[in-house]
Scaffold this motif. Structure first.
Motif, short mmCIF file in Angstrom:
data_model
loop_
_atom_site.label_atom_id
_atom_site.label_comp_id
_atom_site.label_asym_id
_atom_site.label_seq_id
_atom_site.Cartn_x
_atom_site.Cartn_y
_atom_site.Cartn_z
N GLU A 95 11.69 12.40 -0.60
CA GLU A 95 11.86 13.77 -1.10
C GLU A 95 10.79 14.11 -2.14
OE1 GLU A 95 16.72 13.76 -0.43
OE2 GLU A 95 15.89 14.29 -2.40
N GLY A 96 9.82 13.18 -2.31
CA GLY A 96 8.72 13.46 -3.25
C GLY A 96 7.41 13.12 -2.57
N LEU A 97 6.42 14.01 -2.66
CA LEU A 97 5.15 13.81 -1.93
C LEU A 97 4.38 12.61 -2.47
CD1 LEU A 97 2.61 16.41 -0.69
CD2 LEU A 97 1.80 14.51 -2.08
N SER A 98 4.19 12.55 -3.77
CA SER A 98 3.33 11.49 -4.35
C SER A 98 3.83 10.10 -3.97
CB SER A 98 3.26 11.64 -5.87
OG SER A 98 2.64 12.88 -6.17
N ARG A 99 5.15 9.90 -4.13
CA ARG A 99 5.69 8.58 -3.79
C ARG A 99 5.56 8.29 -2.30
NH1 ARG A 99 10.94 8.53 -4.34
NH2 ARG A 99 11.06 6.29 -3.91
N ALA A 100 5.68 9.35 -1.49
CA ALA A 100 5.62 9.14 -0.03
C ALA A 100 4.24 8.67 0.41
CB ALA A 100 5.98 10.45 0.68
N VAL A 101 3.19 9.20 -0.24
CA VAL A 101 1.82 8.91 0.26
C VAL A 101 1.11 7.84 -0.54
CG1 VAL A 101 1.63 11.29 1.10
CG2 VAL A 101 0.65 10.70 -1.12
N ALA A 102 1.67 7.44 -1.67
CA ALA A 102 0.96 6.60 -2.66
C ALA A 102 0.21 5.42 -2.05
CB ALA A 102 1.93 6.11 -3.71
N ASP A 103 0.85 4.62 -1.22
CA ASP A 103 0.21 3.38 -0.74
C ASP A 103 -0.32 3.51 0.69
OD1 ASP A 103 2.97 1.78 -2.36
OD2 ASP A 103 0.95 2.21 -3.15
N SER A 104 -0.63 4.73 1.09
CA SER A 104 -1.02 4.95 2.51
C SER A 104 -2.49 4.64 2.75
CB SER A 104 -0.73 6.40 2.88
OG SER A 104 0.63 6.69 2.65
N ASN A 105 -2.74 4.21 4.00
CA ASN A 105 -4.12 4.09 4.48
C ASN A 105 -4.51 5.34 5.28
OD1 ASN A 105 -2.58 1.20 5.41
ND2 ASN A 105 -4.09 1.11 3.77
N ALA A 162 -2.94 11.83 -4.93
CA ALA A 162 -1.90 10.77 -4.96
C ALA A 162 -2.30 9.53 -4.16
CB ALA A 162 -0.59 11.32 -4.41
N VAL A 163 -3.43 9.56 -3.47
CA VAL A 163 -3.82 8.41 -2.64
C VAL A 163 -5.09 7.76 -3.19
CG1 VAL A 163 -2.77 9.38 -0.54
CG2 VAL A 163 -5.19 9.83 -1.04
N CYS A 164 -5.40 6.57 -2.68
CA CYS A 164 -6.66 5.90 -3.08
C CYS A 164 -7.84 6.58 -2.39
CB CYS A 164 -6.60 4.42 -2.73
SG CYS A 164 -6.62 4.13 -0.95
N ASP A 165 -9.04 6.32 -2.89
CA ASP A 165 -10.24 6.99 -2.36
C ASP A 165 -10.51 6.61 -0.90
OD1 ASP A 165 -12.30 6.99 -5.41
OD2 ASP A 165 -10.47 8.09 -4.80
N GLU A 166 -9.99 5.44 -0.47
CA GLU A 166 -10.27 4.98 0.90
C GLU A 166 -9.28 5.55 1.92
OE1 GLU A 166 -12.14 2.95 -2.04
OE2 GLU A 166 -9.96 2.86 -1.75
N CYS A 167 -8.20 6.16 1.45
CA CYS A 167 -7.17 6.65 2.37
C CYS A 167 -7.72 7.79 3.23
CB CYS A 167 -5.97 7.16 1.57
SG CYS A 167 -4.68 7.90 2.59
N ILE A 168 -7.51 7.69 4.53
CA ILE A 168 -7.95 8.74 5.45
C ILE A 168 -6.92 9.87 5.42
CG2 ILE A 168 -8.41 9.31 7.89
CD1 ILE A 168 -9.27 6.34 8.24
N ILE A 169 -7.42 11.11 5.37
CA ILE A 169 -6.52 12.28 5.32
C ILE A 169 -6.79 13.15 6.55
CG2 ILE A 169 -5.85 14.34 4.03
CD1 ILE A 169 -6.75 12.91 1.47
N ALA A 170 -5.75 13.42 7.31
CA ALA A 170 -5.89 14.20 8.56
C ALA A 170 -4.93 15.39 8.53
CB ALA A 170 -5.60 13.31 9.76
N SER A 171 -5.37 16.48 9.16
CA SER A 171 -4.49 17.63 9.31
C SER A 171 -4.14 17.81 10.78
CB SER A 171 -5.15 18.92 8.80
OG SER A 171 -4.35 20.05 9.13
N ASN A 172 -2.90 18.16 11.05
CA ASN A 172 -2.45 18.42 12.41
C ASN A 172 -2.52 19.91 12.75
OD1 ASN A 172 -1.18 17.67 14.94
ND2 ASN A 172 0.64 18.71 14.17
N SER A 173 -3.35 20.65 12.02
CA SER A 173 -3.44 22.08 12.28
C SER A 173 -3.72 22.38 13.76
CB SER A 173 -4.57 22.70 11.45
OG SER A 173 -4.77 24.05 11.81
#
Ligand SMILES: NC(=O)c1ccc[n+]([C@@H]2O[C@H](COP(=O)([O-])OP(=O)(O)OC[C@H]3O[C@@H](n4cnc5c(N)ncnc54)[C@H](O)[C@@H]3O)[C@@H](O)[C@H]2O)c1
Ligand SMILES: O=C(O)[C@@H](O)[C@@H](O)[C@H](O)[C@@H](O)CO
Length: 309
Positions: free
Chosen positions: A77-87, A110-121
Motif C-alpha cells: 500500500e506504499g510505493l517506496s517500500r514496494a519498489v525499494a529493492d527492485s531490479n 525510491a530505487v537504486c541507479d541500476e534499476c530498470i524502469i519501464a512504462s506499460n503505456s
C-alpha cells in the motif's frame, strides 16, 4: 545474453494490466511486488490474480501450483517500500502523461541507479514520460497486451537515451520467459499493435457512422471472418495467401489511394505469394503443409469452441 540480474520485479498500478503483468512474472518464478494507490483496486487485483490462477490450474499453462505462484506476489500500500529493492519496475498506472511523469519520478527516487524502469503505456513514447527523470538510460516502454498472463507479446520501445545494456537485458528477459519481445525501431505513438488496432477501430466506427453496419455485426464479421486468420497469421501472411496481384486490383477500389510501392514491386517481381512460392515470405511445400495443418487445427478448434457461443 541476460546477466540474470533481474530477480525482484515491482509493478506500480494494479488495474486491468498491472495485476496481470504481476501474475505473468510470478508465474515465471520472479518475486513480484504489486502496488496501487487505491486499496480497493489492490484488493481487486489480489482476488483477480487468485481467481485467474485457480481457473488456469487445470490448464498446462502454469509451471507451478496456483498457491506457490500466488505466494510470489507481495501486495503493497506504499510505493517506496514496494519498489525499494527492485531490479525492474513496470509502471502501469492510468494512461495520463502528467500522472505517469509524477509516478515515474516517485519510482526513480525510491530505487537504486541500476534499476530498470519501464512504462506499460499504450501510446505514449518514452521520450515524453522520461523528460523529468535524472537517469534516462534505464528507461523504456514495455507494452503488454491484455491480458499479459495469457498473451505472449510485448513491444519494447526505446528512447535515444535507452542504454544497450537495458535493451539487451529486457530482450533476454522476455525471450527467456517464452514471450515474444518485438523491438519498435522508432518512437511512434501507439507503437505497432495499437497503430494497427486503432486504425481498425477508426474504420469500424466510420462504418457505423455511415449506417453501413452495427457494432455487433462488425464484431461478428471480425470474429467469424478475418479475425480467425489473425490468430495464426499476420497481415503480410494473410495477403501472401490471398495473392498480391488480387490485392493490387482491390486496393484502390477500397482505399482510394494509389497502390503502395511495396505492393507494386512484389507484383512486378512476380512475387505474388503462395501462388508463386514467394511474396513477403518464401512458401516451399514443407512450410506450406505445416501452415495448412495449423490452419485446419485452429479453425476447426475455434469453430467448435467459439461458434457455438
Ligand atoms: N487496458 C488495456 O487493454 C491496456 C493494454 C495495454 C496497456 N495498457 C496501459 O496500461 C496502463 C494501465 O492501464 P489499465 O487498463 O490497467 O488501467 P486501470 O484503470 O485498470 O488501472 C490503472 C491503475 O492505476 C492506479 N493508479 C492511478 N494513479 C496511481 C498512482 N499515482 N499510483 C499508483 N497507482 C495509481 C489506479 O488505481 C488503477 O488501479 C495504461 O497506461 C494503459 O494505456 C492498457
Ligand atoms: O490491445 C491491447 O491490450 C493493447 O494494445 C492496449 O494498449 C489496448 O489497445 C488499450 O490501449 C485499450 O484497451
Amino acid at each position: 545474453m541476460s546477466t540474470g540480474k533481474i530477480e525482484q520485479i515491482s509493478v506500480v498500478g494494479a488495474g486491468i494490466l498491472g495485476h496481470s503483468i504481476a501474475q505473468r512474472f510470478a508465474s515465471e518464478g520472479f518475486n513480484v511486488n504489486l502496488y496501487d494507490s487505491s486499496k480497493v483496486n489492490l484488493l481487486k487485483a489480489k482476488n483477480n490474480i487468485f481467481n485467474n490462477l485457480i481457473s488456469l490450474s487445470k490448464s498446462n499453462l502454469l509451471k507451478s501450483t496456483p498457491t506457490s505462484i500466488f505466494k510470489k506476489i507481495n501486495f503493497f500500500e506504499g510505493l517506496s517500500r514496494a519498489v525499494a529493492d527492485s531490479n525492474l519496475v513496470i509502471e502501469a498506472v492510468t494512461e495520463d502523461l502528467e500522472l505517469k511523469k509524477i509516478v515515474l519520478q516517485q519510482i526513480e527516487s525510491a530505487v537504486c541507479d541500476e534499476c530498470i524502469i519501464a512504462s506499460n503505456s499504450s501510446s505514449i513514447i518514452p521520450s515524453e514520460y522520461n523528460s523529468e527523470l535524472k537517469i534516462k538510460s534505464r528507461v523504456l516502454g514495455t507494452h503488454f497486451f491484455n491480458p499479459p498472463h495469457l498473451l505472449p507479446l510485448v513491444e519494447l520501445i526505446y528512447s535515444h537515451c535507452t542504454s544497450n545494456y537495458v535493451k539487451s537485458e529486457m530482450e533476454s528477459l522476455f525471450t527467456n520467459m517464452g514471450m515474444h519481445p518485438i523491438v519498435v525501431y522508432k518512437e511512434s505513438p501507439g507503437f505497432i499493435g495499437n497503430r494497427l488496432q486503432f486504425a481498425l477501430l477508426k474504420e469500424a466506427i466510420s462504418i457505423v457512422q455511415e449506417g453501413i453496419s452495427t457494432p455487433q455485426d462488425i464484431d461478428i464479421v471480425v470474429k467469424y471472418g478475418f479475425g480467425r486468420r489473425l490468430s495464426i497469421m499476420g497481415p503480410f501472411e494473410v495477403f501472401d495467401y490471398g495473392g498480391w496481384d488480387t490485392i493490387e486490383a482491390v486496393y484502390p477500389n477500397i482505399i482510394g489511394d494509389p497502390v503502395p510501392q511495396e505492393i507494386l514491386e512484389k507484383v512486378s517481381q512476380g512475387k505474388l505469394g503462395v501462388k508463386t512460392g514467394e511474396g513477403f515470405y518464401k512458401w516451399d511445400p514443407i512450410n506450406l503443409n505445416k501452415k495448412q495443418k495449423l490452419i485446419n487445427d485452429v479453425y476447426t478448434y475455434l469453430e467448435k469452441k467459439v461458434s457455438k457461443q
